[in-house]
Scaffold this motif. Structure first.
Motif, PDB file in Angstrom:
ATOM      1  N   CYS A  80       0.851  -1.191   0.000  1.00 57.26           N
ATOM      2  CA  CYS A  80       0.000   0.000   0.000  1.00 57.26           C
ATOM      3  C   CYS A  80       0.886   1.241   0.000  1.00 57.26           C
ATOM      4  N   GLY A  81       0.436   2.258  -0.672  1.00 56.55           N
ATOM      5  CA  GLY A  81       1.162   3.522  -0.689  1.00 56.55           C
ATOM      6  C   GLY A  81       0.206   4.658  -0.926  1.00 56.55           C
ATOM      7  N   ARG A  82       0.410   5.733  -0.219  1.00 54.82           N
ATOM      8  CA  ARG A  82      -0.430   6.912  -0.370  1.00 54.82           C
ATOM      9  C   ARG A  82       0.396   8.042  -0.971  1.00 54.82           C
ATOM     10  N   TYR A  83      -0.266   9.053  -1.426  1.00 57.74           N
ATOM     11  CA  TYR A  83       0.339  10.192  -2.104  1.00 57.74           C
ATOM     12  C   TYR A  83       1.568  10.718  -1.369  1.00 57.74           C
ATOM     13  N   TYR A  84       2.729  10.592  -2.003  1.00 62.62           N
ATOM     14  CA  TYR A  84       4.016  11.081  -1.505  1.00 62.62           C
ATOM     15  C   TYR A  84       4.344  10.623  -0.093  1.00 62.62           C
ATOM     16  N   ARG A  85       3.981   9.396   0.246  1.00 64.60           N
ATOM     17  CA  ARG A  85       4.365   8.813   1.529  1.00 64.60           C
ATOM     18  C   ARG A  85       5.092   7.509   1.242  1.00 64.60           C
ATOM     19  N   LEU A  86       5.847   7.043   2.217  1.00 67.75           N
ATOM     20  CA  LEU A  86       6.569   5.788   2.031  1.00 67.75           C
ATOM     21  C   LEU A  86       5.581   4.631   1.912  1.00 67.75           C
ATOM     22  N   PRO A  87       5.837   3.701   1.009  1.00 70.67           N
ATOM     23  CA  PRO A  87       4.957   2.533   0.900  1.00 70.67           C
ATOM     24  C   PRO A  87       5.088   1.664   2.150  1.00 70.67           C
ATOM     25  N   TYR A  88       4.046   0.901   2.422  1.00 64.90           N
ATOM     26  CA  TYR A  88       4.054   0.030   3.586  1.00 64.90           C
ATOM     27  C   TYR A  88       3.348  -1.284   3.267  1.00 64.90           C
ATOM     28  N   VAL A  89       3.510  -2.239   4.161  1.00 61.74           N
ATOM     29  CA  VAL A  89       2.801  -3.508   4.062  1.00 61.74           C
ATOM     30  C   VAL A  89       1.565  -3.367   4.933  1.00 61.74           C
ATOM     31  N   ALA A  90       0.405  -3.546   4.332  1.00 67.33           N
ATOM     32  CA  ALA A  90      -0.842  -3.488   5.085  1.00 67.33           C
ATOM     33  C   ALA A  90      -1.212  -4.898   5.505  1.00 67.33           C
ATOM     34  N   LEU A  91      -1.501  -5.060   6.772  1.00 65.53           N
ATOM     35  CA  LEU A  91      -1.957  -6.332   7.303  1.00 65.53           C
ATOM     36  C   LEU A  91      -3.381  -6.094   7.796  1.00 65.53           C
ATOM     37  N   TYR A  92      -4.338  -6.653   7.070  1.00 63.85           N
ATOM     38  CA  TYR A  92      -5.751  -6.423   7.349  1.00 63.85           C
ATOM     39  C   TYR A  92      -6.331  -7.636   8.064  1.00 63.85           C
ATOM     40  N   VAL A  93      -7.021  -7.394   9.182  1.00 61.53           N
ATOM     41  CA  VAL A  93      -7.609  -8.464   9.980  1.00 61.53           C
ATOM     42  C   VAL A  93      -9.118  -8.245  10.049  1.00 61.53           C
ATOM     43  N   TYR A  94      -9.873  -9.307   9.695  1.00 61.20           N
ATOM     44  CA  TYR A  94     -11.334  -9.214   9.712  1.00 61.20           C
ATOM     45  C   TYR A  94     -11.925 -10.440  10.404  1.00 61.20           C
ATOM     46  N   ARG A  95     -12.822 -10.168  11.364  1.00 62.11           N
ATOM     47  CA  ARG A  95     -13.544 -11.245  12.031  1.00 62.11           C
ATOM     48  C   ARG A  95     -14.829 -10.672  12.611  1.00 62.11           C
ATOM     49  N   GLU A  96     -15.953 -11.223  12.199  1.00 63.40           N
ATOM     50  CA  GLU A  96     -17.249 -10.885  12.789  1.00 63.40           C
ATOM     51  C   GLU A  96     -17.469 -11.810  13.970  1.00 63.40           C
ATOM     52  N   SER A  97     -18.152 -11.314  14.978  1.00 62.82           N
ATOM     53  CA  SER A  97     -18.456 -12.148  16.125  1.00 62.82           C
ATOM     54  C   SER A  97     -19.868 -11.860  16.606  1.00 62.82           C
ATOM     55  N   SER A  98     -20.529 -12.898  17.093  1.00 62.37           N
ATOM     56  CA  SER A  98     -21.865 -12.714  17.668  1.00 62.37           C
ATOM     57  C   SER A  98     -21.760 -12.094  19.059  1.00 62.37           C
ATOM     58  N   ARG A  99     -20.573 -12.110  19.625  1.00 58.24           N
ATOM     59  CA  ARG A  99     -20.358 -11.525  20.957  1.00 58.24           C
ATOM     60  C   ARG A  99     -20.086 -10.032  20.815  1.00 58.24           C
ATOM     61  N   GLN A 100     -20.736  -9.260  21.638  1.00 56.54           N
ATOM     62  CA  GLN A 100     -20.584  -7.812  21.575  1.00 56.54           C
ATOM     63  C   GLN A 100     -19.126  -7.410  21.826  1.00 56.54           C
ATOM     64  N   PHE A 101     -18.641  -6.491  20.998  1.00 54.96           N
ATOM     65  CA  PHE A 101     -17.288  -5.923  21.090  1.00 54.96           C
ATOM     66  C   PHE A 101     -16.174  -6.896  20.685  1.00 54.96           C
ATOM     67  N   TRP A 102     -16.486  -8.058  20.117  1.00 53.83           N
ATOM     68  CA  TRP A 102     -15.456  -9.009  19.726  1.00 53.83           C
ATOM     69  C   TRP A 102     -15.167  -8.971  18.232  1.00 53.83           C
ATOM     70  N   SER A 103     -15.949  -8.236  17.480  1.00 53.05           N
ATOM     71  CA  SER A 103     -15.693  -8.153  16.036  1.00 53.05           C
ATOM     72  C   SER A 103     -14.431  -7.336  15.790  1.00 53.05           C
ATOM     73  N   VAL A 104     -13.697  -7.724  14.756  1.00 55.52           N
ATOM     74  CA  VAL A 104     -12.457  -7.031  14.405  1.00 55.52           C
ATOM     75  C   VAL A 104     -12.503  -6.706  12.918  1.00 55.52           C
ATOM     76  N   ASP A 105     -12.181  -5.479  12.594  1.00 59.84           N
ATOM     77  CA  ASP A 105     -12.121  -5.025  11.200  1.00 59.84           C
ATOM     78  C   ASP A 105     -11.113  -3.882  11.176  1.00 59.84           C
ATOM     79  N   THR A 106      -9.834  -4.222  11.020  1.00 58.70           N
ATOM     80  CA  THR A 106      -8.798  -3.195  11.141  1.00 58.70           C
ATOM     81  C   THR A 106      -7.599  -3.496  10.245  1.00 58.70           C
TER      82      THR A 106
END
Length: 148
Positions: A95-121
């Motif tokens: 991933c790279g944005r306008y005139y910034r150093l490129p980086y490795v994006a590590l995306y984590v996704y998990r839905e959960s039926s338990r409140q506050f346990w879902s992850v999307d970051t």
């Protein structure tokens, strides 16, 4: 000991080189204005993102490398192909944005039926941090398999 005196020939050569550099920069700027900005070689779009109206939205993204997390609560059945829109997974991509150093994006996704346990970051790692993480993962796997 100072710098050698500049001769007319060396001044002429320096000015000619500077004019050529300025002409190249100007041509690049015109292309950039018409087509967005220069994409990274690994960008999937590769067109300069001219549809984006703000610099912050001009983002190069490489190919997505995803792994399903089959031990998670909402994991699909073993015969199902991973659906990254709904199934728990971890993805990595350049991933790279306008005139910034490129980086490795590590995306984590998990839905959960338990409140506050879902992850999307998304975590942003330097290439060196990504290599260190990869080595750590391999070390942990070797420990589990009894090879460490």
């Amino acid at each position: 000991m100072g710098r050698p005196a500049m001769t007319a020939d060396s001044l002429s050569t320096t000015m000619r080189d500077a004019a050529a550099t300025l002409a190249r920069a100007s041509a690049t700027a015109e292309v950039t204005l018409a087509n967005g900005w220069p994409c990274a070689p690994w960008c999937l779009e590769g067109d300069g993102h001219p549809r984006e109206s703000h610099r912050v939205d001009q983002r190069c993204q490489g190919r997505l490398y995803s792994v399903g997390c089959s031990l998670e609560e909402a994991a699909p059945a073993s015969h199902k192909e991973l659906d990254i829109d709904v199934d728990p997974h971890i993805s990595a991509y350049a991933c790279g944005r306008y005139y910034r150093l490129p980086y490795v994006a590590l995306y984590v996704y998990r839905e959960s039926s338990r409140q506050f346990w879902s992850v999307d970051t998304e975590f942003k790692l330097t290439p060196a941090e990504a290599v260190a993480m990869a080595k750590n993962l391999l070390t942990v796997v070797a420990e589990i398999q009894g090879g460490a």
